[in-house]
Design a protein around this motif. Structure first.
Motif, PDB file in Angstrom:
ATOM      1  N   UNK A 172       0.835  -1.200   0.000  1.00  0.00           N
ATOM      2  CA  UNK A 172       0.000   0.000   0.000  1.00  0.00           C
ATOM      3  C   UNK A 172       0.874   1.255   0.000  1.00  0.00           C
ATOM      4  N   UNK A 173       1.946   1.228   0.800  1.00  0.00           N
ATOM      5  CA  UNK A 173       2.874   2.360   0.846  1.00  0.00           C
ATOM      6  C   UNK A 173       3.496   2.582  -0.528  1.00  0.00           C
ATOM      7  N   UNK A 174       3.838   1.496  -1.216  1.00  0.00           N
ATOM      8  CA  UNK A 174       4.399   1.619  -2.569  1.00  0.00           C
ATOM      9  C   UNK A 174       3.450   2.378  -3.484  1.00  0.00           C
ATOM     10  N   UNK A 175       2.158   2.093  -3.392  1.00  0.00           N
ATOM     11  CA  UNK A 175       1.184   2.778  -4.250  1.00  0.00           C
ATOM     12  C   UNK A 175       1.192   4.282  -3.978  1.00  0.00           C
ATOM     13  N   UNK A 176       1.291   4.675  -2.702  1.00  0.00           N
ATOM     14  CA  UNK A 176       1.360   6.093  -2.372  1.00  0.00           C
ATOM     15  C   UNK A 176       2.668   6.705  -2.862  1.00  0.00           C
ATOM     16  N   UNK A 177       3.765   5.991  -2.675  1.00  0.00           N
ATOM     17  CA  UNK A 177       5.065   6.511  -3.112  1.00  0.00           C
ATOM     18  C   UNK A 177       5.085   6.744  -4.620  1.00  0.00           C
ATOM     19  N   UNK A 178       4.424   5.873  -5.373  1.00  0.00           N
ATOM     20  CA  UNK A 178       4.392   6.028  -6.832  1.00  0.00           C
ATOM     21  C   UNK A 178       3.654   7.299  -7.242  1.00  0.00           C
ATOM     22  N   UNK A 179       2.599   7.653  -6.505  1.00  0.00           N
ATOM     23  CA  UNK A 179       1.854   8.882  -6.797  1.00  0.00           C
ATOM     24  C   UNK A 179       2.696  10.103  -6.459  1.00  0.00           C
ATOM     25  N   UNK A 180       3.421  10.042  -5.361  1.00  0.00           N
ATOM     26  CA  UNK A 180       4.114  11.223  -4.841  1.00  0.00           C
ATOM     27  C   UNK A 180       5.465  11.470  -5.501  1.00  0.00           C
ATOM     28  N   UNK A 181       6.045  10.451  -6.076  1.00  0.00           N
ATOM     29  CA  UNK A 181       7.402  10.574  -6.635  1.00  0.00           C
ATOM     30  C   UNK A 181       7.539  11.682  -7.672  1.00  0.00           C
ATOM     31  N   UNK A 182       6.628  11.813  -8.634  1.00  0.00           N
ATOM     32  CA  UNK A 182       6.803  12.886  -9.629  1.00  0.00           C
ATOM     33  C   UNK A 182       6.782  14.291  -9.036  1.00  0.00           C
ATOM     34  N   UNK A 183       6.241  14.427  -7.835  1.00  0.00           N
ATOM     35  CA  UNK A 183       6.213  15.729  -7.167  1.00  0.00           C
ATOM     36  C   UNK A 183       7.417  15.932  -6.239  1.00  0.00           C
ATOM     37  N   UNK A 184       8.372  15.018  -6.307  1.00  0.00           N
ATOM     38  CA  UNK A 184       9.580  15.165  -5.504  1.00  0.00           C
ATOM     39  C   UNK A 184       9.391  14.820  -4.044  1.00  0.00           C
ATOM     40  N   UNK A 185       8.318  14.076  -3.727  1.00  0.00           N
ATOM     41  CA  UNK A 185       7.994  13.755  -2.339  1.00  0.00           C
ATOM     42  C   UNK A 185       8.423  12.318  -2.042  1.00  0.00           C
ATOM     43  N   UNK A 218      16.800  -7.483   6.519  1.00  0.00           N
ATOM     44  CA  UNK A 218      15.906  -8.101   5.545  1.00  0.00           C
ATOM     45  C   UNK A 218      14.686  -7.250   5.270  1.00  0.00           C
ATOM     46  N   UNK A 219      14.164  -6.601   6.318  1.00  0.00           N
ATOM     47  CA  UNK A 219      12.999  -5.734   6.124  1.00  0.00           C
ATOM     48  C   UNK A 219      13.366  -4.521   5.264  1.00  0.00           C
ATOM     49  N   UNK A 220      14.551  -3.970   5.483  1.00  0.00           N
ATOM     50  CA  UNK A 220      14.995  -2.850   4.647  1.00  0.00           C
ATOM     51  C   UNK A 220      15.128  -3.280   3.191  1.00  0.00           C
ATOM     52  N   UNK A 221      15.686  -4.470   2.957  1.00  0.00           N
ATOM     53  CA  UNK A 221      15.807  -4.971   1.587  1.00  0.00           C
ATOM     54  C   UNK A 221      14.430  -5.092   0.936  1.00  0.00           C
ATOM     55  N   UNK A 222      13.459  -5.602   1.676  1.00  0.00           N
ATOM     56  CA  UNK A 222      12.105  -5.750   1.145  1.00  0.00           C
ATOM     57  C   UNK A 222      11.504  -4.394   0.781  1.00  0.00           C
ATOM     58  N   UNK A 223      11.680  -3.406   1.665  1.00  0.00           N
ATOM     59  CA  UNK A 223      11.118  -2.080   1.401  1.00  0.00           C
ATOM     60  C   UNK A 223      11.717  -1.474   0.145  1.00  0.00           C
ATOM     61  N   UNK A 224      13.037  -1.566   0.008  1.00  0.00           N
ATOM     62  CA  UNK A 224      13.687  -0.910  -1.135  1.00  0.00           C
ATOM     63  C   UNK A 224      13.444  -1.646  -2.448  1.00  0.00           C
ATOM     64  N   UNK A 225      13.109  -2.935  -2.400  1.00  0.00           N
ATOM     65  CA  UNK A 225      12.693  -3.606  -3.636  1.00  0.00           C
ATOM     66  C   UNK A 225      11.379  -3.020  -4.136  1.00  0.00           C
ATOM     67  N   UNK A 226      10.513  -2.644  -3.207  1.00  0.00           N
ATOM     68  CA  UNK A 226       9.227  -2.059  -3.574  1.00  0.00           C
ATOM     69  C   UNK A 226       9.329  -0.567  -3.875  1.00  0.00           C
ATOM     70  N   UNK A 227      10.142   0.136  -3.068  1.00  0.00           N
ATOM     71  CA  UNK A 227      10.220   1.601  -3.140  1.00  0.00           C
ATOM     72  C   UNK A 227      11.705   1.982  -3.196  1.00  0.00           C
ATOM     73  N   UNK A 228      12.292   2.047  -4.373  1.00  0.00           N
ATOM     74  CA  UNK A 228      13.747   2.275  -4.464  1.00  0.00           C
ATOM     75  C   UNK A 228      14.214   3.594  -3.860  1.00  0.00           C
TER      76      UNK A 228
END
Length: 664
Positions: A172-185, A218-228
């Motif tokens: 779910x966080x990945x979906x939000x990050x994808x929306x916010x990325x083009x705005x530099x957030x 391991x949790x950090x690796x998982x997060x960054x695979x989803x949200x680089x």
């Protein structure tokens, strides 16, 4: 690279990134750039120190935007829009660069949709709908941040649920990050320190345990695979019941460094909050310093200590936290509160730029590395509840970009952009509005807690006065009497060498200034001194007379706001973006809806100010043994009536009605 023309906006790139597509859309909105026929956007070189700065050059009807990054070009576009919306001309040359690389909002949103200390509805994040349903309000939120240069957001409460780090929520966080990325957030998360125990049944969360370290890596690796481009973690540890490294005999540095090592390979950082007040000293104002200052130099490079602007808790006025500058080998950042937990919630006008300007006048901006603001955002139509509370979100972003801006300048910008039609409004109307905004925080200080009084609010929800409050079993430092120390001898908390000696934590010249009653600023006198009621003030009044004078001045100030607002009524913008949460449901144009909604809140504020004035003058008057000065009359309530007022958590959003019902 050839220039690609897109109507009146051209780029030196063949393929536009999502961010540059936004630049194009923003600059081509009708009427956004009057008298400009062409804008060229050039991505080249390194501006300043390589951050998201930009330059703007104007030659007649043509404008050039030059930036090293696409996000810098977006900020430049919003700079042009800010000038256009506020009726200002574009100068021939502009050079801008953010003062802080990290300018971040902290949300205190919970996974069940509630918001701790939130006064603008429920959470904007609809976790039950994500990731499948993406609300258009997520992009609107990201845009409003980018317009003032905010470049990061922590999505969830510092009192974090371990579930935030579960795989379904990370998607779910990945979906939000994808929306916010083009705005530099960039997206950050608050994390619960005991997450390994809660999510995967590890027997411990000891930061020195190899299995715990492996879990976080391991949790950090998982997060960054989803949200680089994930930003990192915000942590509240060993405070107000939250788990932390000290539960396992370890230090804050041990806990922060364990998380930092998990994030370091990915470029992430840890923001470790210094909001702690374990009973290691009788004075709560000293405790964070005592707990953190000895750890200076022990934190990893990608750890930054996040410190509230004052040593207590977001009071209307506080001395700055003595931790600032006391850890020279450790990066520090300041945490401001945009949401008005202690300043009338979404009912009172309290423009906070003067508070933050005051902080930066005491703490050198270059001594800290980043700025955080606890967000006042919710799912109300205007996102902030009070239509004018948007000005605090705006002011935070502008000061995080440039802490040298003045509160008056920011207020004028916001009013011109969002509130009045500068082309028709007389200068006197605008000037009175600016004065109302810039004076509102001092008015709140005066009618709530003048002269350095602090934390004398109603228990729990922090709305309304209860200097008499007693709660069986409650911590002493959650109760007003701990702070005001009223007795027949005087009023205030002695933090000099004869008292708690909190002044010794401050550097010079503040240490000597605060310790000397003749040099201490009036606004902090009762913060650092327990003064006799007859103490002579600089004004020529006694302390008791000055206290009554300040309460009266605060109540009188906000009573006058309705006149200022009435004069502004014909000039409220018909295209105002403020969209009041309540009045928009009425069948009326936007400008009338905004006026009606704000006017209703100003009436509540005036009533509340009288409530504060009456309660505090009548209560403290019992100890002073001195007559109430003539200027403080009329008093509208009696003390026995006010002591019967008990606001519940559910009715503080309309406290004046609850107050009136209680005293009838």
């Amino acid at each position: 690279m050839p220039v690609v023309a897109v109507e009146n906006v051209v780029f030196n790139k063949k393929r536009l990134t999502p961010t540059l597509e936004i630049v194009k859309q923003e600059l081509e909105r009708p009427g956004v750039l009057p008298d400009i026929s062409r804008v060229s956007v050039e991505s080249k070189g390194r501006l300043s120190d390589g951050n998201d700065g930009y330059s703007i050059k104007r030659d007649g009807g043509e404008v050039r935007i030059i930036s090293a990054t696409d996000i810098g070009a977006l900020y430049a576009a919003y700079h042009l829009i800010r000038l256009g919306e506020s009726g200002r001309e574009i100068p021939e040359s502009v050079e801008e660069s953010p003062y802080y690389a990290l300018r971040i909002l902290n949300h205190w949103d919970n996974l069940d949709g509630t918001i701790e200390r939130g006064y603008a509805g429920r959470s904007l994040w609809k976790w039950d709908e994500l990731p499948g349903t993406i609300s258009p309000r997520y992009a609107e939120y990201a845009r409003r941040n980018a317009m003032v240069g905010i470049n990061a957001t922590v999505l969830n409460n510092v009192n974090a649920s371990p579930a935030m780090l579960s795989t379904p929520y990370l998607e779910k966080v990945k979906a939000l990050a994808d929306v916010m990325r083009p705005y530099g957030l960039r997206v950050f998360l608050s994390v619960n320190f005991a997450s390994p125990m809660a999510l995967d049944s590890l027997p411990t969360a000891d930061p020195l345990n190899p299995a715990v370290r492996k879990w976080w890596a391991g949790k950090a690796d998982e997060i960054y695979r989803l949200i680089p481009d994930f930003g990192g973690f915000l942590v509240k540890a060993n405070s107000e019941g939250q788990p932390g490294p000290m539960d396992f005999g370890r230090s804050h540095a041990d806990g922060a460094n364990m998380l930092a090592k998990a994030l370091q390979p990915h470029g992430g950082r840890v923001m470790w909050r210094a909001f702690v007040y374990s009973p290691i000293d009788a004075d709560r104002a000293k405790q964070a310093y005592m707990e953190f200052q000895p750890l200076d130099g022990q934190f990893d490079p990608n750890v930054i200590i996040q410190i509230k602007n004052g040593p207590i808790d977001f009071q209307p006025r506080e001395a700055f936290s003595p931790l600032f500058g006391a850890m020279p080998s450790t990066p520090q950042m300041v945490e401001f509160q945009i949401t008005q937990e202690y300043l009338g919630h979404a009912n009172h006008l309290a423009f906070l730029a003067p508070m933050w300007e005051e902080f930066f006048g005491q703490v050198e901006p270059s001594s800290i590395k980043a700025v955080a603001g606890v967000a006042n955002v919710g799912d109300n139509l205007n996102m902030t509840g009070h239509p004018l509370a948007d000005a605090n979100w705006y002011a935070f972003g502008r000061l995080a970009w440039n802490p040298r801006l003045s509160a008056e300048e920011i207020a004028g910008e916001w009013i011109d952009r969002n509130l009045i039609d500068r082309g028709t409004a007389p200068g006197s109307v605008r000037d009175r509005l600016v004065g109302m905004f810039t004076g509102s925080r001092e008015a709140v200080v005066n009618y709530m807690m003048p002269l350095g009084l602090h934390h004398i609010f109603a228990y729990g929800h922090h709305y309304g006065p209860e200097p008499w409050c007693q709660v069986p079993g409650a911590r002493a430092d959650w109760l007003p009497g701990y702070y005001h120390q009223a007795d027949s001898a005087g009023l205030g908390f002695d933090r000099t060498a004869t008292g708690s000696d909190a002044v010794s934590q401050y550097p010079e010249p503040f240490r000597s200034q605060y310790a000397d009653v003749d040099k201490c600023p009036d606004g902090l006198l009762l913060w650092f001194h327990h003064l006799p009621w007859s103490h002579p003030m600089r004004s020529g009044r006694t302390m008791w007379e000055e206290l009554c004078h300040r309460y009266t001045a605060g109540a009188d100030s906000v009573a006058g706001y309705q006149s200022v607002w009435a004069d502004a009524r014909p000039y409220i913008k018909s295209s105002t973006p403020l969209r009041p949460a309540v009045a928009m449901a009425m069948d009326m144009p936007a400008d009338e809806a905004v006026w009606e909604d704000v006017n209703r809140r100003l009436i509540i504020q005036a009533r509340d100010a009288q409530w504060w004035k009456d309660a505090c003058i009548l209560y403290f008057g019992q100890f002073s043994g001195m007559p109430v000065p003539d200027e403080a009359y009329p008093l509208h309530h009696t003390l026995p009536d006010l002591r019967r007022v008990h606001l519940g958590i559910d009715n503080y959003t309309n406290p004046s009605s609850a107050l009136l019902d209680s005293v009838r």
